[in-house]
Write an enzyme that holds these catalytic residues in place. Sequence first.
Site, PDB file in Angstrom:
ATOM      1  N   ASN A 122       0.805  -1.225   0.000  1.00 20.65           N
ATOM      2  CA  ASN A 122       0.000   0.000   0.000  1.00 20.65           C
ATOM      3  C   ASN A 122       0.836   1.272   0.000  1.00 20.65           C
ATOM      4  O   ASN A 122       0.379   2.313  -0.439  1.00 20.65           O
ATOM      5  CB  ASN A 122      -0.967   0.008   1.186  1.00 20.65           C
ATOM      6  CG  ASN A 122      -0.310  -0.348   2.492  1.00 20.65           C
ATOM      7  OD1 ASN A 122       0.295  -1.417   2.627  1.00 20.65           O
ATOM      8  ND2 ASN A 122      -0.398   0.528   3.465  1.00 20.65           N
ATOM      9  N   THR A 133     -26.489  -9.695  10.761  1.00 18.82           N
ATOM     10  CA  THR A 133     -27.364  -9.379   9.627  1.00 18.82           C
ATOM     11  C   THR A 133     -26.539  -8.687   8.546  1.00 18.82           C
ATOM     12  O   THR A 133     -25.788  -7.761   8.821  1.00 18.82           O
ATOM     13  CB  THR A 133     -28.528  -8.481  10.093  1.00 18.82           C
ATOM     14  OG1 THR A 133     -29.232  -9.196  11.095  1.00 18.82           O
ATOM     15  CG2 THR A 133     -29.461  -8.142   8.944  1.00 18.82           C
ATOM     16  N   GLN A 177      -4.780  -3.936  -2.140  1.00 23.67           N
ATOM     17  CA  GLN A 177      -4.293  -2.919  -3.082  1.00 23.67           C
ATOM     18  C   GLN A 177      -4.172  -3.447  -4.506  1.00 23.67           C
ATOM     19  O   GLN A 177      -4.120  -2.656  -5.452  1.00 23.67           O
ATOM     20  CB  GLN A 177      -2.936  -2.365  -2.614  1.00 23.67           C
ATOM     21  CG  GLN A 177      -3.006  -1.561  -1.331  1.00 23.67           C
ATOM     22  CD  GLN A 177      -3.811  -0.277  -1.458  1.00 23.67           C
ATOM     23  OE1 GLN A 177      -4.077   0.222  -2.559  1.00 23.67           O
ATOM     24  NE2 GLN A 177      -4.225   0.282  -0.331  1.00 23.67           N
ATOM     25  N   CYS A 212      -2.041   5.368   8.399  1.00 19.02           N
ATOM     26  CA  CYS A 212      -1.954   5.085   9.829  1.00 19.02           C
ATOM     27  C   CYS A 212      -0.698   5.695  10.443  1.00 19.02           C
ATOM     28  O   CYS A 212      -0.697   6.103  11.596  1.00 19.02           O
ATOM     29  CB  CYS A 212      -1.943   3.587  10.071  1.00 19.02           C
ATOM     30  SG  CYS A 212      -2.972   2.695   8.929  1.00 19.02           S
ATOM     31  N   GLY A 234     -13.772  -3.089   0.489  1.00 27.09           N
ATOM     32  CA  GLY A 234     -14.643  -2.290  -0.375  1.00 27.09           C
ATOM     33  C   GLY A 234     -14.134  -0.883  -0.621  1.00 27.09           C
ATOM     34  O   GLY A 234     -14.156  -0.384  -1.746  1.00 27.09           O
ATOM     35  N   HIS A 235     -13.631  -0.255   0.442  1.00 24.49           N
ATOM     36  CA  HIS A 235     -13.334   1.181   0.318  1.00 24.49           C
ATOM     37  C   HIS A 235     -12.030   1.487  -0.406  1.00 24.49           C
ATOM     38  O   HIS A 235     -11.625   2.634  -0.499  1.00 24.49           O
ATOM     39  CB  HIS A 235     -13.396   1.881   1.684  1.00 24.49           C
ATOM     40  CG  HIS A 235     -12.251   1.616   2.606  1.00 24.49           C
ATOM     41  ND1 HIS A 235     -11.245   2.531   2.791  1.00 24.49           N
ATOM     42  CD2 HIS A 235     -11.962   0.568   3.400  1.00 24.49           C
ATOM     43  CE1 HIS A 235     -10.384   2.043   3.687  1.00 24.49           C
ATOM     44  NE2 HIS A 235     -10.793   0.855   4.064  1.00 24.49           N
TER      45      HIS A 235
END
Length: 377
Positions: free
Chosen positions: A148, A233, A176, A321, A197-198
């Site tokens: 990344n 769920t 990535q 981070c 997903g993001h």
Amino acid sequence: MLYFDYNATTPIDPAVREAMRPFLDQEFGNPSSFYRLGRRATETLTEARESVAQLLHATPREIIFTSCATESITTAFLSALEAAPEKRHLITSTVEHSATLELCQYYESCGYEVTYLPVDREGNLSLEQLENSITPSTALISLLWANNETGVIFPVEKIAAIAAEKNIPLHLDAVQAVGKIPIDLQSIPVSYLSLSGHKIYAPKGVGSLYVNRHVSYTPLLRGSQEGTRRAGTENVASITGFGHAAMMAKEKLSSEQQRLTTLRDYFEKMLMRSLQGVHLNGEKASRLPNTSSLTFDKIEATAALFLLDEKKLFCSAGSACNTQSRTPSHVLSAMGCTLEEARSTLRFSFGRFTTEIEIKESIKIISSVVQKLRSLA
Ligand SMILES: *Cc1c(COP(=O)(O)O)cnc(C)c1O
């Protein structure tokens, strides 16, 4: 705004948002319900699973939806380790994402032995060292597909061959790589593979874990959903978005790969032409088409981030981070960068909405910011 931090997170593609919208509005049913509102939710989950499977050349039943790649990675470790409780050795690398590194540190505290494979100056792994580090007690090999911070791509085909030959489960963090370079799990067999997903234009809070149908699996969350493999769920809207994003990623893969490679090469070439003392990390390695990790002699990356932010140019120093903790990037340190070099490094990562005009504009801004900082030093 010049957003050059796609490796930290991507915006939601408008088409993804449109695909999600019905499930945030009238189609709010619980997939476990019998009536048709619930059935519609079940159908969209099925479609999403097929899209993700197609992107990877996997089968739909090998795809489990999770809340994020961190959860996927954690579940892959749990599955491999529970399957062989007598085996107490793990292999990973020094340049992994913190999701993997912190998990490995946790397992070390539980008594596991972890081998952290080093990388060379270009960010490349030694396959010989990988082979030599395998012991009869090795329960799992977990490695990045692509880094990344630097975009350096690991030789996953050869890694998979070594793991298969020694019969050791292999987990790949493909967060990535997916959508940027082809992933074909028919030709590169792995046990587990994690996605988020993001990082592919879907929302935050959804991910998936590929589990090869021949390997063992242990749920992290126990209950009926996802075929008893991941309870809770289902996040129907986000999973729908993730599925749509996977479909778009497959469609756009080769054109985007070319377009971004051209933009990135131009960006790097022009910055090196307009400024002295610019070094490209992983220059000789095989890299993702969208990532430039550049060290600018004699600047403080954090000061540069501040000035770039004022110009609404968003990039990062190391990983998202690391930026807050101000500790120098563990990836650059592992590649043999000095503390000073690591602190002078900026990461630019481009994506679907990056244009040539933006790249040209950014070259001017970055050059002037670097010159300004150097003149102040
Ligand atoms: C972003 C990222 C992760 C973590 O993904 P989440 O879905 O945010 O948990 C893991 N690995 C790599 C390489 C990443 O870039």
